[in-house]
Design a protein around this motif. Structure first.
Motif, PDB file in Angstrom:
ATOM      1  N   LYS A 129      26.668  43.217  40.829  1.00 29.51           N
ATOM      2  CA  LYS A 129      25.814  43.163  40.122  1.00 29.51           C
ATOM      3  C   LYS A 129      25.089  44.402  39.390  1.00 29.51           C
ATOM      4  CE  LYS A 129      23.739  40.503  44.717  1.00 29.51           C
ATOM      5  NZ  LYS A 129      22.663  40.524  45.532  1.00 29.51           N
ATOM      6  N   ASN A 130      26.388  44.446  38.923  1.00 29.73           N
ATOM      7  CA  ASN A 130      25.855  45.375  37.709  1.00 29.73           C
ATOM      8  C   ASN A 130      26.585  44.914  35.913  1.00 29.73           C
ATOM      9  OD1 ASN A 130      24.961  48.633  38.205  1.00 29.73           O
ATOM     10  ND2 ASN A 130      26.565  47.581  39.979  1.00 29.73           N
ATOM     11  N   GLY A 131      26.547  45.615  34.830  1.00 31.20           N
ATOM     12  CA  GLY A 131      26.844  45.344  33.753  1.00 31.20           C
ATOM     13  C   GLY A 131      28.528  45.364  32.776  1.00 31.20           C
ATOM     14  N   PHE A 132      29.107  45.351  34.588  1.00 31.44           N
ATOM     15  CA  PHE A 132      30.345  46.061  33.970  1.00 31.44           C
ATOM     16  C   PHE A 132      31.197  44.729  33.364  1.00 31.44           C
ATOM     17  CE2 PHE A 132      30.174  48.696  37.805  1.00 31.44           C
ATOM     18  CZ  PHE A 132      30.507  49.774  37.514  1.00 31.44           C
ATOM     19  N   THR A 133      32.372  45.313  32.245  1.00 29.90           N
ATOM     20  CA  THR A 133      33.243  44.799  31.456  1.00 29.90           C
ATOM     21  C   THR A 133      34.258  44.869  31.312  1.00 29.90           C
ATOM     22  OG1 THR A 133      32.562  45.987  29.395  1.00 29.90           O
ATOM     23  CG2 THR A 133      30.937  43.803  29.927  1.00 29.90           C
ATOM     24  N   GLY A 134      35.109  44.036  30.156  1.00 31.46           N
ATOM     25  CA  GLY A 134      36.566  44.568  29.775  1.00 31.46           C
ATOM     26  C   GLY A 134      37.293  43.780  31.345  1.00 31.46           C
ATOM     27  N   GLU A 135      38.146  44.070  31.507  1.00 32.60           N
ATOM     28  CA  GLU A 135      39.096  43.639  32.392  1.00 32.60           C
ATOM     29  C   GLU A 135      39.366  44.115  33.737  1.00 32.60           C
ATOM     30  OE1 GLU A 135      43.449  43.187  31.075  1.00 32.60           O
ATOM     31  OE2 GLU A 135      42.547  41.738  29.242  1.00 32.60           O
ATOM     32  N   SER A 154      30.250  40.646  34.425  1.00 36.94           N
ATOM     33  CA  SER A 154      31.120  40.613  33.367  1.00 36.94           C
ATOM     34  C   SER A 154      32.468  41.016  32.351  1.00 36.94           C
ATOM     35  CB  SER A 154      29.926  40.790  31.748  1.00 36.94           C
ATOM     36  OG  SER A 154      28.594  40.342  32.034  1.00 36.94           O
ATOM     37  N   LEU A 155      33.013  40.666  34.047  1.00 34.54           N
ATOM     38  CA  LEU A 155      34.875  40.953  33.548  1.00 34.54           C
ATOM     39  C   LEU A 155      35.215  39.659  32.899  1.00 34.54           C
ATOM     40  CD1 LEU A 155      35.014  42.756  37.060  1.00 34.54           C
ATOM     41  CD2 LEU A 155      34.559  43.794  34.992  1.00 34.54           C
ATOM     42  N   GLN A 156      36.481  40.459  32.454  1.00 29.70           N
ATOM     43  CA  GLN A 156      37.225  39.396  31.455  1.00 29.70           C
ATOM     44  C   GLN A 156      38.462  38.897  31.648  1.00 29.70           C
ATOM     45  OE1 GLN A 156      36.170  40.902  27.706  1.00 29.70           O
ATOM     46  NE2 GLN A 156      34.623  39.452  27.568  1.00 29.70           N
ATOM     47  N   GLY A 157      39.248  38.680  31.260  1.00 31.69           N
ATOM     48  CA  GLY A 157      40.453  38.925  31.825  1.00 31.69           C
ATOM     49  C   GLY A 157      41.167  37.977  33.335  1.00 31.69           C
ATOM     50  N   THR A 158      42.399  37.999  33.471  1.00 26.83           N
ATOM     51  CA  THR A 158      42.770  37.122  34.938  1.00 26.83           C
ATOM     52  C   THR A 158      42.812  38.067  36.100  1.00 26.83           C
ATOM     53  OG1 THR A 158      45.458  38.267  33.843  1.00 26.83           O
ATOM     54  CG2 THR A 158      44.471  36.070  32.881  1.00 26.83           C
ATOM     55  N   ALA A 176      30.968  34.778  40.104  1.00 25.36           N
ATOM     56  CA  ALA A 176      29.697  34.842  38.895  1.00 25.36           C
ATOM     57  C   ALA A 176      30.229  36.628  37.759  1.00 25.36           C
ATOM     58  CB  ALA A 176      28.204  35.455  39.199  1.00 25.36           C
ATOM     59  N   ASN A 177      31.379  36.136  36.886  1.00 26.55           N
ATOM     60  CA  ASN A 177      32.513  37.090  36.291  1.00 26.55           C
ATOM     61  C   ASN A 177      32.627  35.698  35.108  1.00 26.55           C
ATOM     62  OD1 ASN A 177      32.306  40.115  36.969  1.00 26.55           O
ATOM     63  ND2 ASN A 177      32.764  39.379  38.986  1.00 26.55           N
ATOM     64  N   LEU A 178      33.714  36.265  34.269  1.00 29.17           N
ATOM     65  CA  LEU A 178      34.279  35.590  33.352  1.00 29.17           C
ATOM     66  C   LEU A 178      36.060  35.481  33.234  1.00 29.17           C
ATOM     67  CD1 LEU A 178      31.525  37.214  30.222  1.00 29.17           C
ATOM     68  CD2 LEU A 178      31.644  35.031  31.319  1.00 29.17           C
ATOM     69  N   LEU A 179      35.857  35.659  34.263  1.00 30.96           N
ATOM     70  CA  LEU A 179      37.269  35.775  34.293  1.00 30.96           C
ATOM     71  C   LEU A 179      38.171  33.975  34.084  1.00 30.96           C
ATOM     72  CD1 LEU A 179      37.510  37.406  37.601  1.00 30.96           C
ATOM     73  CD2 LEU A 179      38.080  38.006  35.861  1.00 30.96           C
ATOM     74  N   MET A 180      38.963  34.393  33.902  1.00 25.21           N
ATOM     75  CA  MET A 180      40.715  32.881  33.522  1.00 25.21           C
ATOM     76  C   MET A 180      41.478  33.131  33.849  1.00 25.21           C
ATOM     77  SD  MET A 180      40.031  34.250  29.491  1.00 25.21           S
ATOM     78  CE  MET A 180      41.274  32.896  28.831  1.00 25.21           C
ATOM     79  N   GLY A 181      42.238  32.240  33.322  1.00 28.31           N
ATOM     80  CA  GLY A 181      43.671  32.570  34.438  1.00 28.31           C
ATOM     81  C   GLY A 181      43.787  31.723  35.818  1.00 28.31           C
ATOM     82  N   GLU A 182      44.262  31.616  35.968  1.00 23.46           N
ATOM     83  CA  GLU A 182      45.102  30.721  36.993  1.00 23.46           C
ATOM     84  C   GLU A 182      44.739  31.977  39.156  1.00 23.46           C
ATOM     85  OE1 GLU A 182      49.268  29.043  37.068  1.00 23.46           O
ATOM     86  OE2 GLU A 182      48.776  27.677  36.069  1.00 23.46           O
ATOM     87  N   ILE A 183      44.414  31.366  39.723  1.00 23.99           N
ATOM     88  CA  ILE A 183      44.703  32.159  40.985  1.00 23.99           C
ATOM     89  C   ILE A 183      45.736  32.814  41.475  1.00 23.99           C
ATOM     90  CG2 ILE A 183      43.398  32.227  43.195  1.00 23.99           C
ATOM     91  CD1 ILE A 183      41.701  29.690  42.574  1.00 23.99           C
ATOM     92  N   PRO A 184      45.856  33.597  41.700  1.00 12.95           N
ATOM     93  CA  PRO A 184      47.976  34.486  41.982  1.00 12.95           C
ATOM     94  C   PRO A 184      48.121  33.754  42.686  1.00 12.95           C
ATOM     95  CG  PRO A 184      45.827  36.606  41.601  1.00 12.95           C
ATOM     96  CD  PRO A 184      44.421  34.429  41.647  1.00 12.95           C
ATOM     97  N   LEU A 203      38.492  29.747  35.833  1.00 13.49           N
ATOM     98  CA  LEU A 203      39.460  29.972  36.598  1.00 13.49           C
ATOM     99  C   LEU A 203      40.151  28.641  36.602  1.00 13.49           C
ATOM    100  CD1 LEU A 203      39.082  32.167  39.772  1.00 13.49           C
ATOM    101  CD2 LEU A 203      40.458  32.590  37.576  1.00 13.49           C
ATOM    102  N   THR A 204      41.940  28.412  35.900  1.00 10.66           N
ATOM    103  CA  THR A 204      42.151  27.176  35.442  1.00 10.66           C
ATOM    104  C   THR A 204      42.599  26.750  36.770  1.00 10.66           C
ATOM    105  OG1 THR A 204      43.225  27.849  33.904  1.00 10.66           O
ATOM    106  CG2 THR A 204      40.983  27.217  32.947  1.00 10.66           C
ATOM    107  N   GLY A 205      43.958  26.311  36.643  1.00  8.28           N
ATOM    108  CA  GLY A 205      45.519  25.450  37.932  1.00  8.28           C
ATOM    109  C   GLY A 205      44.382  25.243  38.668  1.00  8.28           C
ATOM    110  N   THR A 206      45.841  25.074  39.805  1.00  4.94           N
ATOM    111  CA  THR A 206      45.656  24.770  41.158  1.00  4.94           C
ATOM    112  C   THR A 206      45.326  25.484  41.865  1.00  4.94           C
ATOM    113  OG1 THR A 206      48.241  24.697  41.194  1.00  4.94           O
ATOM    114  CG2 THR A 206      47.041  22.597  40.137  1.00  4.94           C
ATOM    115  N   ILE A 207      44.920  24.758  42.802  1.00  9.84           N
ATOM    116  CA  ILE A 207      44.557  25.702  44.006  1.00  9.84           C
ATOM    117  C   ILE A 207      45.691  26.056  44.913  1.00  9.84           C
ATOM    118  CG2 ILE A 207      43.586  25.921  46.921  1.00  9.84           C
ATOM    119  CD1 ILE A 207      41.216  23.997  45.946  1.00  9.84           C
TER     120      ILE A 207
END
Length: 379
Positions: A129-135, A154-158, A176-184, A203-207
């Motif tokens: 519940k802050n405003g951190f950005t970047g990966e 507001s974290l980004q990247g994977t 509640a961030n801006l993460l993308m890519g697949e769940i490891p 997040l994309t891909g499968t579970i």
């Protein structure tokens, strides 16, 4: 802007040597001062190992502070050399080492410094519940970390695969961030995990079926992403599962048989709404959820008749099957759901009379049967 001159290696003259030596010793004197402040002057319990670790923790936290671009609430005002490290705001220690960093809801802006990965005694990291950005920073050296909450930033990247090196993790919240890519795929290496909250990202891909290796999971919350594929059979084999949230994705297929074949005595919240799920509900669907409180399958493609066994979920408070393709009559067994508060069946293909048994639901406050082919009045 002042022009930066190129560095040149020049041997100092005799007159400059005293100044040069003092300049070189200044950081050492400062470090010793910080050490005395942190460990306590004259303390005989501050071993050389603790001293070295204490200094490492301090440098790591000061690096973290440097990457903060806005501290409007002055949450880090105590983070300076005149205050003992373990008295800094949000910092908790054990035996002189930082074990907990709790800075939730402090209005902090900036990036999360990779230096936090050097806090090797850290067990709790809460920057939610802050405003951190970047990966996400590399935290793979935090081998005893148990609680990681970076949610609502507001974290980004994977999500880095290296996060699975934190093998002691019990709680992981990146929601509640801006993460993308697949769940490891290797998330199953976190065998001690009890809660995983990755909702409200991209997040994309499968579970990953490897989640089955985290057999102690109680909360699996992947809601509001862009996940595809089917719900893995492994979702139904967690003996302590309380909350399963897979809503708001693009999942297809049916509900895995494992989810209703075994006794789900701990499951209380099942959210599968707003997907592309379909098929019919089996006749015994309601027989294995004795403690289920919320059941939401709305905005999918389910079809067929509602099984009468749904009336056996005696603790049910919310049932939402709206916007599907269910047919037939509303089961009279719903009258057994004495604790039901919300019954929402709108936008289906139900027909016949509204069962008089619904009049026995004394706790019912919200009833929506609209956009069906029902007859008669509400009992």
């Amino acid at each position: 802007m002042q022009e930066r001159l190129p560095f040149r290696a020049i041997r100092p003259s005799k007159g400059d040597r005293g100044l040069s030596q003092a300049t070189r010793l200044a950081p050492i004197f400062m470090l010793l001062s910080l050490l005395l402040i942190s460990c306590g002057v004259g303390s005989i319990r501050c071993s050389s190992t603790t001293v070295h670790g204490n200094i490492t923790d301090m440098i790591s936290l000061l690096d973290f502070k440097q990457d903060i671009t806005n501290d409007s609430r002055q949450a880090l005002r105590s983070w300076h050399a005149s205050v003992p490290l373990c008295n800094w705001e949000g910092v908790h220690c054990n035996s002189g080492r930082v074990t907990k960093l709790h800075l939730s809801e402090q209005g902090l802006l900036g990036r999360i410094s990779p230096s936090l990965g050097n806090l090797t005694f850290l067990r709790t990291l809460d920057l939610s519940k802050n405003g951190f950005t970047g990966e996400l920073p590399p935290l793979n050296r935090l081998h005893i970390l148990e609680y990681l909450d970076l949610g609502q930033n507001s974290l980004q990247g994977t999500i880095p695969d290296t996060l699975t090196n934190c093998s002691k993790l019990r709680m992981l919240d990146l929601s509640a961030n801006l993460l993308m890519g697949e769940i490891p795929l290797a998330i199953g290496r976190l065998s001690n995990l009890r809660e995983v909250w990755l909702s409200s990202n991209n997040l994309t891909g499968t579970i990953p079926p490897s989640l089955k290796n985290s057999s102690q999971l109680e909360d699996i919350v992947l809601t509001d992403n862009k996940l595809t594929g089917t719900i893995p059979d492994e979702m139904g084999i967690f003996p302590s599962l309380v909350y399963l949230g897979l809503a708001g994705n693009m999942l297809s297929g049916g509900i895995p048989e494992t989810l209703y074949k075994y006794n789900q005595s701990s499951l209380q919240y099942l959210y599968l709404y707003s997907n592309m799920l379909g098929k019919t509900l089996p006749l015994n669907f309601g027989d294995t959820f004795p403690d289920l409180k919320h059941l939401c399958l709305d905005n999918n493609n389910f079809e067929g008749h509602l099984p009468a066994s749904l009336g056996n979920i005696s603790r049910l408070r919310l049932l939402n099957f709206s916007s599907n393709n269910f047919i037939g009559q509303v089961p009279g067994s719903f009258g057994n759901l004495a604790r039901l508060q919300y019954l929402i069946l709108q936008r289906n293909n139900f027909w016949g009379f509204i069962p008089i048994e619904l009049g026995d639901l004394k706790q019912l406050t919200h009833l929506d049967l609209s956009d069906n082919n029902l007859q008669g009045g509400v009992p």
